[in-house]
Structure formats: structure tokens, C-alpha cells
Write a protein that holds these residues in place. Structure first.
Motif, short mmCIF file in Angstrom:
data_model
loop_
_atom_site.label_atom_id
_atom_site.label_comp_id
_atom_site.label_asym_id
_atom_site.label_seq_id
_atom_site.Cartn_x
_atom_site.Cartn_y
_atom_site.Cartn_z
N UNK A 167 4.58 -2.50 -21.57
CA UNK A 167 4.08 -2.80 -22.91
C UNK A 167 2.58 -2.53 -23.02
N UNK A 168 1.86 -2.75 -21.91
CA UNK A 168 0.41 -2.53 -21.90
C UNK A 168 0.05 -1.11 -21.50
N UNK A 169 1.08 -0.26 -21.34
CA UNK A 169 0.85 1.12 -20.87
C UNK A 169 0.05 1.12 -19.58
N UNK A 170 0.41 0.20 -18.70
CA UNK A 170 -0.30 0.02 -17.43
C UNK A 170 0.66 0.42 -16.29
N UNK A 171 0.11 0.69 -15.16
CA UNK A 171 0.93 1.02 -13.99
C UNK A 171 0.26 0.48 -12.74
N UNK A 172 0.88 -0.55 -12.17
CA UNK A 172 0.38 -1.14 -10.93
C UNK A 172 1.57 -1.43 -10.01
N UNK A 173 1.25 -1.69 -8.76
CA UNK A 173 2.25 -2.22 -7.83
C UNK A 173 1.94 -3.70 -7.66
N UNK A 174 2.86 -4.53 -8.10
CA UNK A 174 2.65 -5.97 -8.04
C UNK A 174 3.68 -6.63 -7.11
N UNK B 176 10.77 -10.28 -11.89
CA UNK B 176 10.32 -8.93 -11.57
C UNK B 176 10.49 -7.99 -12.76
N UNK B 177 11.61 -8.10 -13.45
CA UNK B 177 11.83 -7.26 -14.63
C UNK B 177 10.80 -7.58 -15.71
N UNK B 178 10.55 -8.86 -15.90
CA UNK B 178 9.54 -9.25 -16.91
C UNK B 178 8.17 -8.68 -16.55
N UNK B 179 7.80 -8.75 -15.27
CA UNK B 179 6.50 -8.22 -14.86
C UNK B 179 6.42 -6.71 -15.10
N UNK B 180 7.53 -6.02 -14.91
CA UNK B 180 7.55 -4.58 -15.21
C UNK B 180 7.38 -4.34 -16.71
N UNK B 181 8.06 -5.14 -17.52
CA UNK B 181 7.99 -4.95 -18.97
C UNK B 181 6.59 -5.22 -19.49
N UNK C 90 0.80 -1.22 0.00
CA UNK C 90 0.00 0.00 0.00
C UNK C 90 0.84 1.29 0.00
N UNK C 91 1.95 1.36 0.78
CA UNK C 91 2.71 2.62 0.80
C UNK C 91 3.35 2.99 -0.54
N UNK C 92 3.37 2.04 -1.50
CA UNK C 92 3.94 2.33 -2.82
C UNK C 92 2.88 2.70 -3.86
N UNK C 93 1.62 2.61 -3.50
CA UNK C 93 0.58 2.75 -4.52
C UNK C 93 0.63 4.11 -5.22
N UNK C 94 1.14 5.12 -4.53
CA UNK C 94 1.22 6.45 -5.15
C UNK C 94 2.09 6.44 -6.41
N UNK C 95 3.06 5.52 -6.46
CA UNK C 95 3.94 5.44 -7.62
C UNK C 95 3.13 5.19 -8.89
N UNK C 96 2.18 4.29 -8.77
CA UNK C 96 1.32 3.97 -9.92
C UNK C 96 0.19 4.98 -10.10
N UNK C 97 -0.46 5.35 -8.99
CA UNK C 97 -1.66 6.20 -9.12
C UNK C 97 -1.33 7.66 -9.43
N UNK C 98 -0.25 8.19 -8.84
CA UNK C 98 0.08 9.60 -9.04
C UNK C 98 1.10 9.83 -10.15
N UNK C 99 2.04 8.89 -10.29
CA UNK C 99 3.13 9.11 -11.25
C UNK C 99 3.04 8.15 -12.45
N UNK C 100 2.04 7.30 -12.47
CA UNK C 100 1.80 6.33 -13.56
C UNK C 100 3.04 5.53 -13.94
#
Length: 365
Positions: free
Chosen positions: A237-244, A228-233, A202-212
Motif C-alpha cells: 500500500x505504501x509502495x515500499x519494499x523491505x525484508x521484514x 505476515x500477510x498484513x505486513x506485506x500489504x 540479509x540473503x533476501x535483501x536483493x528481493x527488495x533492493x533489486x526487484x522492489x
């Protein structure tokens, strides 16, 4: 033998997936944690990636980001005749102002001891009732619950000559500071496994929600880092931003509520000065007023200058922010080596300069 062959196949499959998924444009992924930095070098992971993917080191080495002012304060405490200063081994060689360190100060008669855990420090206090034992406490969210538990034990055991100098720092505010800086360009984060085991996602969610920007909490083995690198890629590629969470065998989404409650019981969040980066709001921990009788900053008259910077030639600050790589520093491998460090990033085994020097060669670049 069969197990090794299976592991090689997994690695090969992951590398192929990464090459198949990588975007054609250049991207930068930051490994926030110093342990990740060392593992990436040790396993030669950079050489396995497509050239357009750059891995850059972040501010997740607690030794590296401890301020010159705090180092000077620890040295001043170690010189007080009634004090035994105790800390972790890496901190002994970190240069303060004028390149003085706890190790060098000890050569001039200062009293300092290396411990492997906060409880060791408490035991030293128990064994030396005529001295005042100060634990120079550094680290991130992983370490601070242990300090809190040690204070709790000191209360239970009635040890009244044990004190804490808190130089603890919090990782998420540092990431916010990096993302808010216009000269820092990061496309995704390999997030720290150990810290995340405490605080969850939860404390990292701002990375995705505010900074995409995407982030993946990752383990430390080579296959875990590649995954982890593959999950980021995949997200990029999907122009998505989540914390996984890749490191689900250790990290739960909610973290460790009991450990977090210990932090909240004994510490207040405060502004903190990060070496090479500067002041970051709400990124540090100070002892609560209720426990001020343990607080070395309040008990002892520590006379040091306000925060001072590293050597002007040292680029640790830019390295910690992911703007420069260690070989771009004029001092790297020349005036600054592990046996004679100028900047903090060369001191710690988890420092990016030390990792480059040990695994990348002094002339990498």
C-alpha cells in the motif's frame, strides 16, 4: 476458555486489518515454504482473505525439488550389494525415472532405511561396520548444518564407512531465479521461518533492493501467517519494499552464525538442478574436496542418465514456480494421487499438490 476467546479476537482483528489494507487490484503473494503451504490450508486462511489476494505456493519443499537424476542415483546406490542407503521417509516414495522409487526398489532387494536424523544414519554406519552406509542428504539451509555436524562427529568417532550424497539446495538463489523469469508474477513473499533462523534476513535483501518486492519472514501459526500477510500489504500500500521479520521470536536478523559457519566449513556452493524448475546457478551444496572421502558422488561409480524431466503431462514445474495451481494439472486427483504420485509435489506432505488434495479436495479449482 478466556485464552481461546482472546485468540479469536486477535484473528478477527487481523482479518479486518487485511481487508482494510488490501489493494483493489489483484495481487499474488508466494508462500515459499512447504510448511507454510500446509498451515495455510489446514487453517483455512485462503478463505479469510479478500478475493483479490491469491496465495501461491513456491519451491520451498525439499522433497519436491530433488531432481530425478538424484533420485535415480540414490536408487542405484541402494542396489549396490555393499551399500545401505539411508534417507528421510518422504524421499522413499519420490518417483525417479520410469516412476521407480526407493520404496519400489526395496521390493526388488535394494537396501534402504528410513531415518529421522543424520545422526541416526551415522549410528547405522557404526552398527554395520561391514557395510558402506550412504546418507541421501536432501533439504535446505535448515538441514545442511546438521549434516555438517554429523560428518564432524563421524571424524571424531572414527566412523569410516559413512558417506553423504549431497542434494542440498539453497533458497535465495531459487527466489532470484523466479524473480528473473518473465512469466512469474509475484507481488510479495512470505519467507520461510526455519531457513531464515539459520541465514537471517540479509540473503533476501536483493528481493527488495533489486526487484522492489517486499518480503516478510513469517512463523507458522495461523495468526503469524496472517500478520505476515498484513505486513506485506502495508508495504504494498505504501509502495515500499523491505525484508521484514514477523517471526522475531525465532529469527534474528543475523541468523545463526554458528550454523552458517558449519555449512561453510564442510560445503562448497555449486550449481544445482531443481526438479521442475531446471538448473539454477549457485543454488546447491557439494562437500568440500577436503572431505571428499565422505562424498558418495566421488567414492561410488554411480551410473545414471543426466537430468531427466518429470512426466510431460505433470505440471509440477509450473506449480513450483507459482505459474499454475495444482488443480490446473490434468493429472491432479486422477492419475496423480498421494498413494500413486506422478510428480514430486504430490509425494511430500509439504508438497503443494498434496496439500491441495488433502485440504482443498481433489476437485478444487
Amino acid at each position: 476458555m478466556l485464552r481461546l476467546e482472546r485468540f479469536k479476537n486477535i484473528m478477527s482483528d487481523l482479518v479486518k486489518l487485511i481487508h482494510d489494507t488490501a489493494p483493489s487490484k489483484a495481487i499474488k503473494l508466494m508462500e515459499v515454504c512447504g510448511t507454510h503451504t500446509v498451515s495455510i490450508f489446514r487453517h483455512g486462511i485462503k478463505a479469510l482473505l479478500p478475493k483479490q489476494i491469491s496465495l501461491i505456493s513456491g519451491p520451498g519443499c525439499p522433497v519436491c525439488v530433488t531432481s530425478v537424476n538424484d533420485i535415480d542415483a540414490a536408487i542405484a546406490l541402494s542396489k549396490m550389494p555393499e551399500v545401505i542407503l539411508v534417507t528421510f521417509g518422504d524421499m522413499m516414495h519420490v518417483p525417479g525415472s520410469n516412476r521407480m522409487s526407493l520404496h519400489k526398489a526395496r521390493a526388488y532387494g535394494a537396501r534402504s532405511e528410513v531415518v529421522y536424523s543424520p545422526r541416526d544414519a551415522l549410528q547405522i554406519a557404526s552398527d554395520n561396520s561391514n557395510s558402506k552406509v550412504v546418507f541421501f542428504a536432501t533439504g535446505f539451509e535448515t538441514t545442511s548444518p546438521l549434516i555438517a555436524a554429523t560428518i564432524e562427529e563421524a571424524i571424531e568417532r572414527g566412523v569410516n564407512n559413512f558417506y553423504v550424497y549431497s542434494a542440498h539446495k539453497l533458497v535465495p538463489p531459487a527466489l532470484r531465479a523466479l524473480l528473473s523469469s518473465p512469466d512469474v508474477k509475484i507481488d510479495g513473499f512470505i519467507l520461510p521461518g526455519h531457513v531464515s533462523a539459520i541465514i537471517g534476513k540479509a540473503p533476501y535483501e536483493f528481493i527488495a533492493s533489486e526487484f522492489t518486492k517486499p518480503g516478510v519472514i513469517t512463523g507458522f501459526n495461523s495468526d503469524e501467517i496472517l500478520m505476515g500477510i498484513y505486513m506485506l500489504l502495508v508495504q504494498i500500500a505504501a509502495n515500499d519494499a523491505q525484508i521484514q521479520i514477523q517471526y522475531s521470536k525465532v529469527v534474528r536478523p543475523e541468523g545463526n552464525p554458528k550454523a552458517v559457519s558449519m555449512i561453510e566449513k564442510y560445503f562448497d556452493v555449486c550449481d544445482a538442478y531443481w526438479r521442475g524448475i531446471g538448473a539454477i546457478p549457485s543454488s546447491g551444496l557439494n562437500l568440500k574436496e577436503k572431505y571428499s572421502h565422505f562424498d558418495a558422488k566421488k567414492i561410488f561409480q554411480i551410473d545414471v542418465k543426466s537430468d531427466t524431466a518429470d512426466s510431460t503431462a505433470c505440471m509440477c514445474g509450473d506449480v513450483l514456480r507459482g505459474i499454475k495451481t495444482p488443480p490446473e494439472c490434468a493429472l491432479f486427483g486422477k492419475g496423480c494421487k498421494p498413494e500413486n504420485p506422478v510428480g514430486a509435489c504430490m509425494v511430500s506432505a509439504e508438497g503443494s499438490c498434496a496439500a491441495y488434495y488433502r485440504y482443498g479436495g481433489a476437485t478444487v479449482g
